[in-house]
Motif scaffolding. Structure first.
Motif, PDB file in Angstrom:
ATOM      1  N   SER A  21      -1.146  -8.643  -8.054  1.00 55.22           N
ATOM      2  CA  SER A  21      -1.350  -9.900  -7.329  1.00 55.22           C
ATOM      3  C   SER A  21      -1.794  -9.641  -5.898  1.00 55.22           C
ATOM      4  O   SER A  21      -2.615 -10.373  -5.337  1.00 55.22           O
ATOM      5  CB  SER A  21      -0.064 -10.720  -7.329  1.00 55.22           C
ATOM      6  OG  SER A  21       0.308 -11.033  -8.637  1.00 55.22           O
ATOM      7  N   VAL A  22      -1.234  -8.565  -5.286  1.00 58.32           N
ATOM      8  CA  VAL A  22      -1.620  -8.246  -3.908  1.00 58.32           C
ATOM      9  C   VAL A  22      -3.092  -7.906  -3.843  1.00 58.32           C
ATOM     10  O   VAL A  22      -3.835  -8.327  -2.948  1.00 58.32           O
ATOM     11  CB  VAL A  22      -0.736  -7.106  -3.366  1.00 58.32           C
ATOM     12  CG1 VAL A  22      -1.299  -6.560  -2.057  1.00 58.32           C
ATOM     13  CG2 VAL A  22       0.683  -7.580  -3.156  1.00 58.32           C
ATOM     14  N   ILE A  24      -8.798 -13.677  -0.437  1.00 55.15           N
ATOM     15  CA  ILE A  24      -8.838 -14.014   0.998  1.00 55.15           C
ATOM     16  C   ILE A  24     -10.186 -13.638   1.590  1.00 55.15           C
ATOM     17  O   ILE A  24     -10.750 -14.341   2.430  1.00 55.15           O
ATOM     18  CB  ILE A  24      -7.682 -13.334   1.735  1.00 55.15           C
ATOM     19  CG1 ILE A  24      -6.344 -13.984   1.304  1.00 55.15           C
ATOM     20  CG2 ILE A  24      -7.840 -13.437   3.246  1.00 55.15           C
ATOM     21  CD1 ILE A  24      -5.120 -13.285   1.827  1.00 55.15           C
ATOM     22  N   GLU A  25     -10.757 -12.500   1.121  1.00 56.83           N
ATOM     23  CA  GLU A  25     -12.086 -12.138   1.608  1.00 56.83           C
ATOM     24  C   GLU A  25     -13.121 -13.200   1.211  1.00 56.83           C
ATOM     25  O   GLU A  25     -13.983 -13.582   2.006  1.00 56.83           O
ATOM     26  CB  GLU A  25     -12.468 -10.762   1.045  1.00 56.83           C
ATOM     27  CG  GLU A  25     -11.639  -9.616   1.637  1.00 56.83           C
ATOM     28  CD  GLU A  25     -11.971  -8.272   1.000  1.00 56.83           C
ATOM     29  OE1 GLU A  25     -12.767  -8.288   0.032  1.00 56.83           O
ATOM     30  OE2 GLU A  25     -11.461  -7.246   1.448  1.00 56.83           O
ATOM     31  N   GLU A  26     -13.033 -13.667  -0.081  1.00 64.45           N
ATOM     32  CA  GLU A  26     -13.958 -14.735  -0.499  1.00 64.45           C
ATOM     33  C   GLU A  26     -13.723 -16.002   0.315  1.00 64.45           C
ATOM     34  O   GLU A  26     -14.667 -16.720   0.673  1.00 64.45           O
ATOM     35  CB  GLU A  26     -13.761 -15.030  -1.992  1.00 64.45           C
ATOM     36  CG  GLU A  26     -14.204 -13.887  -2.876  1.00 64.45           C
ATOM     37  CD  GLU A  26     -13.970 -14.192  -4.350  1.00 64.45           C
ATOM     38  OE1 GLU A  26     -13.480 -15.313  -4.629  1.00 64.45           O
ATOM     39  OE2 GLU A  26     -14.259 -13.344  -5.213  1.00 64.45           O
ATOM     40  N   MET A  27     -12.427 -16.325   0.591  1.00 60.84           N
ATOM     41  CA  MET A  27     -12.112 -17.536   1.350  1.00 60.84           C
ATOM     42  C   MET A  27     -12.709 -17.457   2.752  1.00 60.84           C
ATOM     43  O   MET A  27     -13.194 -18.448   3.297  1.00 60.84           O
ATOM     44  CB  MET A  27     -10.592 -17.711   1.427  1.00 60.84           C
ATOM     45  CG  MET A  27     -10.165 -19.028   2.081  1.00 60.84           C
ATOM     46  SD  MET A  27      -8.386 -19.296   1.959  1.00 60.84           S
ATOM     47  CE  MET A  27      -7.838 -17.947   3.012  1.00 60.84           C
ATOM     48  N   GLN A  58      -5.703 -12.247   9.612  1.00 56.94           N
ATOM     49  CA  GLN A  58      -4.368 -11.701   9.814  1.00 56.94           C
ATOM     50  C   GLN A  58      -3.629 -11.508   8.487  1.00 56.94           C
ATOM     51  O   GLN A  58      -2.937 -10.520   8.277  1.00 56.94           O
ATOM     52  CB  GLN A  58      -3.572 -12.621  10.737  1.00 56.94           C
ATOM     53  CG  GLN A  58      -4.155 -12.728  12.140  1.00 56.94           C
ATOM     54  CD  GLN A  58      -3.422 -13.727  13.008  1.00 56.94           C
ATOM     55  OE1 GLN A  58      -2.462 -14.342  12.554  1.00 56.94           O
ATOM     56  NE2 GLN A  58      -3.859 -13.879  14.259  1.00 56.94           N
ATOM     57  N   ILE A  59      -3.772 -12.479   7.555  1.00 55.60           N
ATOM     58  CA  ILE A  59      -3.127 -12.371   6.234  1.00 55.60           C
ATOM     59  C   ILE A  59      -3.654 -11.171   5.474  1.00 55.60           C
ATOM     60  O   ILE A  59      -2.906 -10.444   4.785  1.00 55.60           O
ATOM     61  CB  ILE A  59      -3.357 -13.671   5.435  1.00 55.60           C
ATOM     62  CG1 ILE A  59      -2.617 -14.831   6.114  1.00 55.60           C
ATOM     63  CG2 ILE A  59      -2.903 -13.529   3.998  1.00 55.60           C
ATOM     64  CD1 ILE A  59      -2.935 -16.173   5.516  1.00 55.60           C
ATOM     65  N   LEU A  60      -4.946 -10.893   5.575  1.00 56.07           N
ATOM     66  CA  LEU A  60      -5.547  -9.771   4.853  1.00 56.07           C
ATOM     67  C   LEU A  60      -4.933  -8.455   5.324  1.00 56.07           C
ATOM     68  O   LEU A  60      -4.634  -7.554   4.514  1.00 56.07           O
ATOM     69  CB  LEU A  60      -7.064  -9.786   5.080  1.00 56.07           C
ATOM     70  CG  LEU A  60      -7.873  -8.776   4.280  1.00 56.07           C
ATOM     71  CD1 LEU A  60      -7.701  -9.032   2.788  1.00 56.07           C
ATOM     72  CD2 LEU A  60      -9.353  -8.835   4.667  1.00 56.07           C
ATOM     73  N   GLU A  61      -4.671  -8.275   6.626  1.00 57.31           N
ATOM     74  CA  GLU A  61      -4.049  -7.063   7.138  1.00 57.31           C
ATOM     75  C   GLU A  61      -2.609  -6.931   6.633  1.00 57.31           C
ATOM     76  O   GLU A  61      -2.168  -5.845   6.241  1.00 57.31           O
ATOM     77  CB  GLU A  61      -4.063  -7.099   8.668  1.00 57.31           C
ATOM     78  CG  GLU A  61      -5.471  -7.056   9.257  1.00 57.31           C
ATOM     79  CD  GLU A  61      -5.476  -7.223  10.778  1.00 57.31           C
ATOM     80  OE1 GLU A  61      -4.359  -7.442  11.328  1.00 57.31           O
ATOM     81  OE2 GLU A  61      -6.547  -7.163  11.387  1.00 57.31           O
ATOM     82  N   ALA A  62      -1.853  -8.058   6.593  1.00 65.20           N
ATOM     83  CA  ALA A  62      -0.461  -8.027   6.119  1.00 65.20           C
ATOM     84  C   ALA A  62      -0.381  -7.647   4.649  1.00 65.20           C
ATOM     85  O   ALA A  62       0.525  -6.930   4.215  1.00 65.20           O
ATOM     86  CB  ALA A  62       0.209  -9.364   6.366  1.00 65.20           C
ATOM     87  N   ARG A 116      -0.441  -3.831   4.109  1.00 62.35           N
ATOM     88  CA  ARG A 116       0.857  -3.175   4.338  1.00 62.35           C
ATOM     89  C   ARG A 116       1.820  -3.461   3.179  1.00 62.35           C
ATOM     90  O   ARG A 116       2.584  -2.576   2.772  1.00 62.35           O
ATOM     91  CB  ARG A 116       1.447  -3.662   5.657  1.00 62.35           C
ATOM     92  CG  ARG A 116       0.642  -3.198   6.883  1.00 62.35           C
ATOM     93  CD  ARG A 116       1.433  -3.449   8.175  1.00 62.35           C
ATOM     94  NE  ARG A 116       1.652  -4.848   8.410  1.00 62.35           N
ATOM     95  CZ  ARG A 116       0.802  -5.633   9.080  1.00 62.35           C
ATOM     96  NH1 ARG A 116      -0.325  -5.133   9.561  1.00 62.35           N
ATOM     97  NH2 ARG A 116       1.088  -6.904   9.279  1.00 62.35           N
ATOM     98  N   LEU A 117       1.822  -4.684   2.623  1.00 59.65           N
ATOM     99  CA  LEU A 117       2.687  -5.041   1.498  1.00 59.65           C
ATOM    100  C   LEU A 117       2.385  -4.208   0.263  1.00 59.65           C
ATOM    101  O   LEU A 117       3.277  -3.838  -0.507  1.00 59.65           O
ATOM    102  CB  LEU A 117       2.518  -6.532   1.174  1.00 59.65           C
ATOM    103  CG  LEU A 117       3.335  -7.071   0.018  1.00 59.65           C
ATOM    104  CD1 LEU A 117       4.839  -6.940   0.315  1.00 59.65           C
ATOM    105  CD2 LEU A 117       3.008  -8.554  -0.230  1.00 59.65           C
ATOM    106  N   ASN A 118       1.172  -3.818   0.032  1.00 61.53           N
ATOM    107  CA  ASN A 118       0.789  -3.015  -1.131  1.00 61.53           C
ATOM    108  C   ASN A 118       1.435  -1.636  -1.058  1.00 61.53           C
ATOM    109  O   ASN A 118       1.909  -1.091  -2.075  1.00 61.53           O
ATOM    110  CB  ASN A 118      -0.741  -2.931  -1.181  1.00 61.53           C
ATOM    111  CG  ASN A 118      -1.236  -2.384  -2.524  1.00 61.53           C
ATOM    112  OD1 ASN A 118      -0.482  -2.325  -3.493  1.00 61.53           O
ATOM    113  ND2 ASN A 118      -2.483  -1.976  -2.565  1.00 61.53           N
ATOM    114  N   GLU A 119       1.494  -1.007   0.135  1.00 59.25           N
ATOM    115  CA  GLU A 119       2.118   0.306   0.288  1.00 59.25           C
ATOM    116  C   GLU A 119       3.617   0.243  -0.027  1.00 59.25           C
ATOM    117  O   GLU A 119       4.167   1.100  -0.725  1.00 59.25           O
ATOM    118  CB  GLU A 119       1.895   0.800   1.717  1.00 59.25           C
ATOM    119  CG  GLU A 119       0.421   1.047   2.053  1.00 59.25           C
ATOM    120  CD  GLU A 119       0.208   1.428   3.508  1.00 59.25           C
ATOM    121  OE1 GLU A 119       1.233   1.456   4.238  1.00 59.25           O
ATOM    122  OE2 GLU A 119      -0.939   1.699   3.920  1.00 59.25           O
ATOM    123  N   ILE A 120       4.329  -0.808   0.489  1.00 57.09           N
ATOM    124  CA  ILE A 120       5.772  -0.949   0.244  1.00 57.09           C
ATOM    125  C   ILE A 120       6.045  -1.146  -1.242  1.00 57.09           C
ATOM    126  O   ILE A 120       7.017  -0.621  -1.808  1.00 57.09           O
ATOM    127  CB  ILE A 120       6.326  -2.125   1.055  1.00 57.09           C
ATOM    128  CG1 ILE A 120       6.177  -1.824   2.552  1.00 57.09           C
ATOM    129  CG2 ILE A 120       7.769  -2.403   0.710  1.00 57.09           C
ATOM    130  CD1 ILE A 120       6.489  -3.015   3.443  1.00 57.09           C
TER     131      ILE A 120
END
Length: 735
Positions: free
Chosen positions: A476-477, A484-487, A647-651, A654-658
């Protein structure tokens, strides 16, 4: 309550119910027969009255037919004598008929003698000489004169069509008779040419209804209580005569309360000329009444009148009431006599039963003496009852002797058995308590192992689900990052579109302003045209006034020309032409007026429409400005959205690594939980085997304990019953 009183009460109650039921049925039957006979009598009386009043009204029709038959032979009389002869005939008929207030005849134009123009100005002739005379009675004075034009036209119109050869009777109208206010009924008969079969004239009269009410009052007085109310109605419901004289001249639906809820049905029957019957409570009479309405037709006209006769139920049921009182007295005497006889008979029948009851009471409540017997000399059912009662006492006495001998032995056995079972029950209870204690501990251990195993299985399942959720989260991430890139790309595209729409909205505002200005100029021009049209309407009104005055002038000129005789004939022709010219001018003026009014109406509609369009333009202008403002707001919001999406795309990166780190830890936990589950299952199987053995031991101990307890209870109860049996047996006297 003693048996003889109960039986007497039951028999007397049945007797009373039977007597009253028969009496009620007979009285109801008698009431029904009386009502049917009374209704038949009322119906017959109403029919007699209807025939009577039909004969009275048809008598006037016959008088008019006699006059008409004389006039039908008019061709055998010299033309110049006809009017005088018919005047004399009408005058004589009116003088001889006291109920008539006037009599008249109306002939077709030139129908009586072909000389209408020669009789202009004659008494009894219309302004054109048409024969239409009416004689009116004022006390003893009779005077004649010509009839009004509207009545002449109505009479002539009735000489053709469906009513040409029919008698005609009209509804009552207000009028005068002998100087008093009253109501008058008009009747008219056709005068038919015997050769051609054409109706050439009508003969009619006016009748006062003053004679109806006295006749109704006299009839009510002569019949006493037999007739409670009577009324005579015309076809419209007009009351010609009534048992309440103040109702004459009114309509039955307004004042005749005697019909109660049937008032509309009665009015419909009178209007349709059909019979009607009903029963209702009459407030004016204070009682229930039976009513019958019978209609009758006057002559061969379409007019029907109706007679209503009513009788009170109290009068109808007078004989039934007397019969009811007599029946109740006879029934009461019969019931008292039968009650006395029944009481004496039952007293003699119940004496043996009373003696048996006394003996049984002595056995139950006294010393229990079973040696006493009954001495009754009777061969009926009561004697058989005494015989079998003696035999029963003998058998009971022998049974009590046997029981008395055996109760001693049973008492000793019961005491010994009760003592042994008490000791056995105590030992068994101790064994059962120990088994239950061990069983409880094993059960607790089994439950603990089962719960532990279940908990570990739940943990394993949850770890497995956690692995799936982590994988789904990772996917999902990745999808969210792409979305988000398309948006971001779409937000940029929408922002550019909003900029273009803003320029188009500005052009639309400018076009709306230009359209509204042009429409306001059109409205001003239309209003100017409307004012000019109103001026044309005023001019046309003046033209109509001129035409009207010209027409009036031509009529005056024609009248003056007629007065001038032959000298004024030429002037009359000119006046006639002027009148025609004025009429044509008036018609043209009316046409112009109609056209101008239509034009003005159209202009008014256009004005209203333009006003609505102006309002629409204003709404459009306001709406376009609102859209422009909203476009600006949306553009600003999209620019802010673009910054937030970055900003959401950067967050999400980081969520994918965790998420990858959590996935590795859950895999190690899943492997350890499987090993714990395997060992807990082995322990659970051993605990279940021990628990099964203890359950079998506890169940056996419980069964033994229950059996011992039950035997102990039975032995105690057996000893108590033996003691009670000894005590009860000792109460009976058998020697």
């Amino acid at each position: 309550m003693k048996l003889k009183f109960k039986l007497s009460l039951i028999v007397i109650t049945i007797m009373v119910a039977l007597v009253f039921g028969i009496s009620f049925t007979l009285l109801q039957t008698a009431s029904g027969i009386s009502l049917r006979q009374s209704k038949t009598a009322i119906r017959y009386l109403t029919e007699v009255q209807a025939e009577h009043w039909k004969g009275r009204e048809d008598a006037f029709i016959r008088v008019l037919r006699t006059v008409a038959s004389v006039m039908e032979d008019y061709e055998s009389v010299e033309p110049e004598l006809r009017r005088d002869r018919y005047d004399t005939l009408l005058h004589g008929v009116l003088a001889g008929e006291t109920a008539m207030t006037s009599i008249y005849t109306v002939w077709r134009v030139n129908g009586v003698d072909g000389m209408d123009s020669q009789y202009i100005g004659r008494n009894g002739s219309s302004p054109t000489g048409q024969y239409a005379i009416r004689y009116t009675k004022d006390g003893s004075v009779i005077y004649g004169g010509a009839m009004p034009k509207d009545e002449i036209d109505t009479a002539v119109a009735n000489m053709d069509g469906a009513t040409a050869q029919m008698d005609m009777v009209f509804e009552p109208v207000p009028g005068k008779a002998d100087g008093k206010d009253t109501y008058l009924v008009k009747m008219a008969i056709p005068v038919i040419n015997t050769e051609t079969g054409q109706t050439v004239a009508r003969v009619g009269c006016l009748l006062s209804i003053d004679a109806v009410q006295p006749a109704v009052t006299e009839l009510l007085q002569s019949h006493g209580d037999e007739i409670a109310a009577m009324s005579i109605y015309s076809q419209s419901g007009f009351i010609l005569g009534s048992y309440q004289s103040d109702r004459v001249g009114k309509n039955l639906t307004d004042v005749d309360t005697i019909y109660g809820d049937y008032i509309q049905a009665a009015a419909a029957a009178v209007r349709e000329g059909r019979p009607f019957e009903c029963s209702s409570y009459a407030p004016v009479l204070g009682t229930n009444v039976e009513m019958v309405i019978t209609p009758f037709r006057i002559g061969n006209s379409s007019m029907t009148w109706a007679v209503m006769v009513a009788a009170t139920e109290s009068y109808i049921l007078t004989d039934v009431s007397d019969l009811t009182r007599f029946t109740m007295i006879v029934a009461g005497i019969a019931i008292l006599a039968v009650a006395a006889i029944i009481f004496l008979v039952l007293q003699s029948m119940t004496n043996p039963i009373v003696k048996i009851t006394e003996n049984l009471k002595d056995i139950a409540e006294g010393e229990g003496d079973l040696t006493r017997t009954l001495h009754i000399n009777s061969k009926d059912e009561v004697g058989s009852l005494a015989h079998y009662f003696n035999q029963t006492l003998e058998k009971i006495k022998n049974l009590v002797i046997t029981i008395e001998h055996q109760t001693g032995t049973l008492f000793d056995i019961g005491s010994e058995l009760s003592s042994n079972m008490t000791e056995t029950a105590a030992a068994i209870n101790q064994i059962t308590a120990n088994v239950q204690n061990i069983k409880g501990r094993i059960t607790s251990q089994s439950v603990s192992v089962t719960e532990t195993n279940t908990a570990m299985e739940h943990i394993t399942v949850n770890i497995d689900k956690l692995n799936g959720h982590v994988e789904n989260q990772s996917a999902s991430v990745v999808q969210s990052s792409s979305a988000i890139e398309e948006m971001l790309a779409n937000i940029h595209s929408v922002t550019q579109t909003l900029i273009n729409n803003g320029e188009n909205v500005k052009e639309l505002i400018e076009s709306s302003e230009v359209g509204r200005g042009g429409l306001e100029d059109v409205v001003a021009d239309i209003q100017e045209i409307a004012r000019e049209s109103e001026g044309l309407l005023e001019i046309n009104s003046v033209m109509e006034s001129i035409a009207s005055q010209t027409n009036l002038l031509s009529m005056n000129a024609a009248i003056e020309a007629a007065h001038a005789g032959d000298v004024g004939k030429g002037f009359a022709v000119v006046a006639d032409e002027i009148r025609k010219l004025a009429e044509n001018s008036g018609e043209q003026s009316k046409t112009i007026s109609t056209v101008l009014k239509k034009i003005k109406a159209s202009i008014d509609k256009i004005t209203a429409s333009t006003d609505n369009v102006l309002k629409k333009f204003e709404l459009i202008d306001s709406g376009v400005k609102t859209v422009a403002q909203q476009e600006e707001n949306i553009r600003n919001a999209m620019e802010e959205q673009s910054q937030g999406s970055k900003q959401i795309l950067e967050a999400i990166g980081r969520l994918n690594e965790i998420t990858q780190q959590v996935k590795e830890g859950s895999t190690e936990m899943f492997d350890g939980s499987k090993e714990v589950i395997h060992e807990s299952k082995n322990l659970e199987m051993m605990t279940q085997e021990i628990n099964g053995g203890m359950n079998e031991m506890a169940a056996g101990a419980d069964q033994i304990n229950i059996a011992v307890t039950r035997v102990n209870e039975i032995s105690v109860k057996n000893r108590e019953n033996i003691e009670l049996l000894v005590k009860e047996v000792s109460r009976f006297k058998v020697e």
